[in-house]
Design a protein around this motif. Structure first.
Motif, PDB file in Angstrom:
ATOM      1  N   ALA A 213       0.845  -1.207   0.000  1.00  0.00           N
ATOM      2  CA  ALA A 213       0.000   0.000   0.000  1.00  0.00           C
ATOM      3  C   ALA A 213       0.873   1.247   0.000  1.00  0.00           C
ATOM      4  O   ALA A 213       0.620   2.203  -0.747  1.00  0.00           O
ATOM      5  N   PRO A 422       1.532   9.766   9.197  1.00  0.00           N
ATOM      6  CA  PRO A 422       2.322   9.498   7.982  1.00  0.00           C
ATOM      7  C   PRO A 422       1.530   9.319   6.693  1.00  0.00           C
ATOM      8  O   PRO A 422       2.124   9.053   5.670  1.00  0.00           O
ATOM      9  N   TYR A 423       0.191   9.461   6.747  1.00  0.00           N
ATOM     10  CA  TYR A 423      -0.562   9.087   5.556  1.00  0.00           C
ATOM     11  C   TYR A 423      -0.127   9.827   4.280  1.00  0.00           C
ATOM     12  O   TYR A 423       0.174   9.210   3.263  1.00  0.00           O
ATOM     13  N   GLY A 427       1.640   7.041   2.621  1.00  0.00           N
ATOM     14  CA  GLY A 427       0.531   6.343   1.977  1.00  0.00           C
ATOM     15  C   GLY A 427      -0.202   5.377   2.864  1.00  0.00           C
ATOM     16  O   GLY A 427      -1.081   4.666   2.393  1.00  0.00           O
ATOM     17  N   PHE A 428       0.167   5.292   4.121  1.00  0.00           N
ATOM     18  CA  PHE A 428      -0.659   4.538   5.065  1.00  0.00           C
ATOM     19  C   PHE A 428      -0.574   5.157   6.455  1.00  0.00           C
ATOM     20  O   PHE A 428       0.299   5.975   6.716  1.00  0.00           O
ATOM     21  N   GLY A 429      -1.500   4.773   7.304  1.00  0.00           N
ATOM     22  CA  GLY A 429      -1.599   5.398   8.619  1.00  0.00           C
ATOM     23  C   GLY A 429      -0.539   4.913   9.597  1.00  0.00           C
ATOM     24  O   GLY A 429       0.262   4.027   9.287  1.00  0.00           O
ATOM     25  N   ARG A 430      -0.580   5.510  10.800  1.00  0.00           N
ATOM     26  CA  ARG A 430       0.412   5.189  11.833  1.00  0.00           C
ATOM     27  C   ARG A 430       0.332   3.719  12.229  1.00  0.00           C
ATOM     28  O   ARG A 430       1.343   3.071  12.452  1.00  0.00           O
ATOM     29  N   SER A 431      -0.899   3.193  12.306  1.00  0.00           N
ATOM     30  CA  SER A 431      -1.036   1.798  12.722  1.00  0.00           C
ATOM     31  C   SER A 431      -0.437   0.863  11.684  1.00  0.00           C
ATOM     32  O   SER A 431       0.230  -0.121  12.030  1.00  0.00           O
ATOM     33  N   GLU A 432      -0.621   1.195  10.397  1.00  0.00           N
ATOM     34  CA  GLU A 432      -0.037   0.365   9.337  1.00  0.00           C
ATOM     35  C   GLU A 432       1.483   0.447   9.377  1.00  0.00           C
ATOM     36  O   GLU A 432       2.169  -0.548   9.144  1.00  0.00           O
ATOM     37  N   LEU A 435       2.638  -1.711  12.262  1.00  0.00           N
ATOM     38  CA  LEU A 435       2.506  -3.139  11.933  1.00  0.00           C
ATOM     39  C   LEU A 435       3.559  -3.560  10.909  1.00  0.00           C
ATOM     40  O   LEU A 435       4.112  -4.657  11.007  1.00  0.00           O
ATOM     41  N   PHE A 483      -6.248  -8.892   3.659  1.00  0.00           N
ATOM     42  CA  PHE A 483      -6.930  -9.817   2.755  1.00  0.00           C
ATOM     43  C   PHE A 483      -7.519  -9.069   1.561  1.00  0.00           C
ATOM     44  O   PHE A 483      -8.672  -8.691   1.556  1.00  0.00           O
ATOM     45  N   THR A 485      -7.211  -8.884  -2.966  1.00  0.00           N
ATOM     46  CA  THR A 485      -7.039  -9.863  -4.049  1.00  0.00           C
ATOM     47  C   THR A 485      -5.705  -9.629  -4.751  1.00  0.00           C
ATOM     48  O   THR A 485      -5.530  -9.944  -5.908  1.00  0.00           O
TER      49      THR A 485
ATOM     50  N   THR B  29      -1.772  -0.786  17.837  1.00  0.00           N
ATOM     51  CA  THR B  29      -1.776  -0.356  16.440  1.00  0.00           C
ATOM     52  C   THR B  29      -3.152  -0.088  15.854  1.00  0.00           C
ATOM     53  O   THR B  29      -3.252   0.562  14.814  1.00  0.00           O
ATOM     54  N   ASP B  30      -4.200  -0.601  16.467  1.00  0.00           N
ATOM     55  CA  ASP B  30      -5.524  -0.502  15.857  1.00  0.00           C
ATOM     56  C   ASP B  30      -6.057   0.914  15.929  1.00  0.00           C
ATOM     57  O   ASP B  30      -6.119   1.506  16.994  1.00  0.00           O
ATOM     58  N   SER B  31      -6.464   1.435  14.778  1.00  0.00           N
ATOM     59  CA  SER B  31      -7.011   2.802  14.781  1.00  0.00           C
ATOM     60  C   SER B  31      -8.539   2.770  14.725  1.00  0.00           C
ATOM     61  O   SER B  31      -9.169   3.776  14.538  1.00  0.00           O
ATOM     62  N   GLY B  58      -7.978   4.048   6.547  1.00  0.00           N
ATOM     63  CA  GLY B  58      -7.872   2.893   5.660  1.00  0.00           C
ATOM     64  C   GLY B  58      -6.504   2.983   5.038  1.00  0.00           C
ATOM     65  O   GLY B  58      -5.666   3.773   5.502  1.00  0.00           O
ATOM     66  N   THR B  59      -6.261   2.196   4.004  1.00  0.00           N
ATOM     67  CA  THR B  59      -4.938   2.289   3.383  1.00  0.00           C
ATOM     68  C   THR B  59      -4.849   3.478   2.441  1.00  0.00           C
ATOM     69  O   THR B  59      -3.798   3.778   1.922  1.00  0.00           O
ATOM     70  N   GLU B  62      -6.730   8.902   5.943  1.00  0.00           N
ATOM     71  CA  GLU B  62      -6.624   8.932   7.400  1.00  0.00           C
ATOM     72  C   GLU B  62      -7.382  10.163   7.846  1.00  0.00           C
ATOM     73  O   GLU B  62      -7.195  11.244   7.274  1.00  0.00           O
ATOM     74  N   MET B 218     -15.969 -11.344   6.648  1.00  0.00           N
ATOM     75  CA  MET B 218     -15.235 -11.407   5.388  1.00  0.00           C
ATOM     76  C   MET B 218     -15.195 -12.851   4.877  1.00  0.00           C
ATOM     77  O   MET B 218     -15.360 -13.109   3.687  1.00  0.00           O
ATOM     78  N   ILE B 236     -12.594 -11.368 -10.065  1.00  0.00           N
ATOM     79  CA  ILE B 236     -12.973 -11.174  -8.670  1.00  0.00           C
ATOM     80  C   ILE B 236     -14.494 -11.185  -8.607  1.00  0.00           C
ATOM     81  O   ILE B 236     -15.145 -10.403  -9.285  1.00  0.00           O
TER      82      ILE B 236
END
Lengths: 493, 356
Positions: A213, A422-423, A427-432, A435, A483, A485, B29-31, B58-59, B62, B218, B236
């Protein structure tokens, strides 16, 4: 039917159960039918290309074995031309045609052949190379030709390694497929296979697809990205690529192990390498060994007295072709050329570097010396992957330019923009980010530990610790996995 | 036997330790916003902790979410309506909640700004969002009765998607309640009274359970796609979403709407239903939402706006997608389009906003 889909999980459970339940004589037909179905689940009609490849190489290998003299060479040439021809038409024709058209335009030649509208079948480079290794080994007399067409077809189609390797040799895989009836139900082997698969799923779903991402975002916004963002993308992609491809290889190896078959290891902790030459002995080992045995050695031996210059030319050529194997584009060729140049330069400057190391007092501190070499190798490899990831040469060069020039940022901005929010930069949030950091740390820690304690390190641990480790691994995949595709990167080759 | 028990104990200990580790990692880590949810003491309905700020992400986006004094995402609300204020209460699910965009970009805020910029206005317009993720239209009615009605609205807008209709029949924690004449009535079922409610209540404090529940959903979708998809070809397969075509959903909706109309009538306000088919919906879903809601509007005498055509046109003109690439909810552009669609309708129907 990608390895990370629910369809594959259901397919694998059914095939594995049937493998051990059905009569032993039905094993190779079962695996052949299920492998064909596995391939057809992507695009059904492409299976015809594979069948053609299988038929040609099966017949040629039989004819090579049953003939003598120069006729053997003729059959070998027919097999190589047919196999490489299929690969060329589907993968390389448009690339070469476009470049010839460009050259003809510059030289005012009258050349106009239109491009082919073909889609590259999945994993074509892998099957063609595996087929070639079989025919060459039969030609060399190192392996007898296979009489059973079905077993040979299974050698090319075996579903765990069908799409992205490892590229097997007949001595290793075909010999095991011939003895499928002897495979016994061994619970410890099945557990071992499932462990390897779980580690592969962790690498793909928790690390690679999460990092993807950020890498995709920074590459898509490269025109405005700062030097630090580009540096992050370069490092992230190095780990994404490794986790993605080695994750696939682990799932393939684990799945085969459950079915009682050993596939070759494709990776051996490559980011702990101390030189580029060592890196390629540890990265995509089945491909490096293929090129070493079937391309580099024959090329180097064309001269009776090989000079260092000649060997360097052979190395650079081999790596340029390795780059081309990855994809029909100048970015891939440049990547291969760079790796070849690093290795050739490394060999040429070896004595000078050893003197310098001694002068700097690093020989007395082997730990520091080794770490510095590992960091330098990682930096070179990561920068070279920029060509692998970039859509074209222009993007790659612009990224390098921006990496060196766009550093007008203050420490406060760095902390805020790269760690707290950091988004917009990564390109992704702090939690990403957290992780991803945890995932990379776990990967490196495990590999470091594996290097110290051997491959079966967990077997020696107390039961509670093993239970904790395996549970944590499985929960991480389910809970922290991304998850989507998203396909494996090497599926495109 | 003792050895086996010891081995079993060791395995169990390992599993529990791994679960604790996962909970810790998720907390670190969970937002996600689940830990900020509270239960309204009077009704058992869920809201966010009032005046909280948390991150939603999301990815591909934010957002810093500001919860107002009522426990909903939106600007602060003064309970007492000032003189000269025309109040529009908007109820709905996650699209009204708008956790994906800042308060100033929510379609409700934008609509308020646009209405207040009308040259001939006689009022100061206030648009109050009362949205909560996962609500169906029956829950919209309950939320309206509990939180919207005391605000003395002049206009009530319910935004529904195909998912909102489906939830009316699938939400076991808030089943439809009927009076003796068989009409839908407002009755709060405290979630903590049912087993499901108790689990849901505990789950709010465990990131792990919330995460596992999400993965279970999911898994169900993937399983459904696997069972209904083609065995060949790698396209898909979207989770089948036949919600808008299901007869049961529309007969249920037909019972909820009169109750909603009665509730709104008590406050002498007008009622508008707006619909939007999410990006998961097919063309058939869009058509079905439009035709069924149009029929109900004609039968029950309420105003209906289909937001889909206007949003699609605006998307085409600007080239910017109405939804995030990584999330099916409206992006900043999507909220802008929704606000413009509603404003266009309201400004051409001035009676609804008190101008005639």
């Amino acid at each position: 039917m990608t390895f990370t889909s629910l369809a594959f999980v259901a397919f694998f459970i059914l095939v594995s159960a049937a493998f051990y339940v059905l009569p032993r004589k039905a094993r190779w037909p079962l695996l052949l039918i299920s492998s064909s179905y596995f391939y057809m689940a992507f695009v059904p009609k492409y299976i015809l290309i594979l069948f053609a490849l299988i038929a040609i190489d099966y017949c040629m290998a039989r004819m090579i074995e049953n003939s003598e003299g120069h006729l053997r060479r003729v059959y070998l040439a027919v097999s190589i031309c047919a196999t490489v021809g299929i690969l060329f038409v589907f993968k390389y024709f448009n690339f070469f045609n476009a470049n010839f058209t460009l050259l003809a335009h510059v030289l005012h030649w009258n050349y106009s052949i239109s491009s082919l509208r073909l889609i590259l079948p999945l994993g074509l480079s892998f099957h063609t190379f595996q087929s070639l290794s079989y025919v060459i080994e039969v030609f060399r007399g190192a392996y007898p030709s296979e009489r059973n067409l079905g077993v040979y077809a299974l050698y090319v189609l075996f579903f765990p390694q069908l799409i992205a390797g490892p590229i097997e040799r007949p001595q290793h895989l075909l010999s095991q497929l011939q003895r499928l009836e002897e495979v016994v139900f061994d619970m410890s082997a099945i557990w071992s296979g499932l462990r390897i698969m779980a580690w592969g799923f962790f690498k793909k779903l928790v690390i690679a697809d999460r990092l993807a991402a950020s890498v995709d975002y920074i590459y898509a916004h490269s025109e405005t990205a700062t030097g630090l963002s580009i540096l992050a993308a370069i490092v992230f992609f190095a780990f994404q690529l490794y986790a993605d491809f080695s994750g696939y290889s682990d799932i393939a190896r684990g799945a085969a192990k459950v079915l009682g078959i050993d596939l070759v290891r494709n990776f051996d902790r490559p980011y702990f390498s101390t030189s580029i030459a060592e890196f390629w002995r540890r990265w995509h080992m089945s491909l490096s060994n293929w090129f070493r045995d079937y391309f580099y050695y024959p090329l180097a031996r064309t001269r009776a007295h090989a000079t260092r210059l000649w060997l360097s030319i052979c190395i650079i050529t081999t790596f340029a072709v390795t780059g081309l194997w990855h994809g029909a584009g100048w970015t891939y060729i440049s990547m291969g050329l760079l790796f070849g140049i690093y290795i050739a330069l490394g060999a040429a400057t070896k004595s000078w570097r050893e003197r310098y190391t001694k002068m700097a007092g690093l020989t007395a501190r082997p730990g520091i010396h080794r770490t510095l070499q590992q960091m330098q190798t990682f930096a070179l490899v990561s920068c070279t992957w920029v060509f692998f990831r970039s859509p074209d040469m222009h993007t790659a060069f612009m990224l390098f330019r921006d990496l060196l020039t766009r550093w007008n940022i203050s420490p406060v901005t760095v902390v805020h923009d790269y760690f707290l929010a950091p988004y917009s930069t990564l390109g992704f949030g702090r939690s990403e980010l957290l992780l991803s950091g945890l995932g990379i740390f776990t990967l490196l820690l495990y590999e470091y530990w594996k290097g110290k304690a051997g491959h079966e390190i967990f077997i020696r641990l107390p039961l509670a610790v093993r239970s904790f480790t395996y549970s944590a691994l499985i929960f991480s995949i389910v809970i922290l996995g991304v998850f989507t595709t998203k396909q494996f990167i090497y599926f495109q080759f | 036997m003792r050895r086996r028990l010891t081995a079993f104990g060791a395995i169990l200990l390992g599993i529990i330790a791994a679960l604790v580790l996962m909970e810790g990692v998720l907390r670190l880590t969970d937002s996600q916003s689940n830990s900020n949810i509270v239960e309204d003491q009077e009704s058992g309905l869920l809201t966010y902790s009032p005046n909280k700020i948390f991150t939603s992400g999301g990815t591909c986006f934010e957002n810093s979410v500001s919860i107002n004094n009522m426990g909903f995402h939106g600007p602060p609300v003064m309970h007492a309506k000032k003189k000269g204020v025309f109040r529009i209460v908007v109820v709905g699910s996650s699209f009204v909640e708008g956790l994906q965009v800042p308060v100033e970009d929510m379609f409700t805020t934008r609509l308020q700004d646009e209405l207040n910029s009308l040259p001939n206005r006689r009022f100061e317009y206030e648009v109050v969002p009362i949205g909560f993720s996962g609500n169906g239209t029956y829950l919209d009615l309950l939320y309206f009765a509990r939180f919207g009605l005391p605000l003395k609205p002049d206009l009530v807008l319910d935004l529904a998607t195909e998912y909102d209709l489906a939830r009316n029949v699938s939400d076991t924690a808030h089943p439809l309640r009927y009076d003796i004449s068989g009409n839908v009535t407002i009755a709060y079922s405290r979630p903590s009274e049912s087993m499901f409610g108790r689990i849901k209540n505990i789950a709010r404090y465990s990131h792990l359970i919330v995460n596992l529940y999400g993965k279970y959903q999911m898994f169900r979708q993937s399983l459904s796609a696997l069972l209904h998809g083609s065995p060949f070809g790698s396209q898909i397969v979207q989770a089948p979403n036949e919600a808008a075509d299901n007869g049961l959903l529309w007969t249920t909706e037909a019972k909820i709407i009169p109750a909603f109309i009665n509730e709104v009538k008590d406050s002498h306000a007008n009622l508008i239903f707006a619909s939007w088919s999410t990006s998961h919906g097919t063309e058939a879903t869009k058509d079905s939402l439009h035709s069924h809601f149009s029929d109900l509007a004609q039968a029950d005498g309420f105003t209906y706006i289909d937001l889909a055509p206007s949003i699609a046109t605006q998307e085409q003109n600007s080239g910017l997608s109405a939804v995030w690439t990584c999330d099916a909810h409206w992006s900043v552009a999507g909220h802008r389009y929704a606000a413009a669609a509603l404003f266009e309708y309201l400004s051409t129907h001035p009676v609804l906003i008190g101008l005639r």
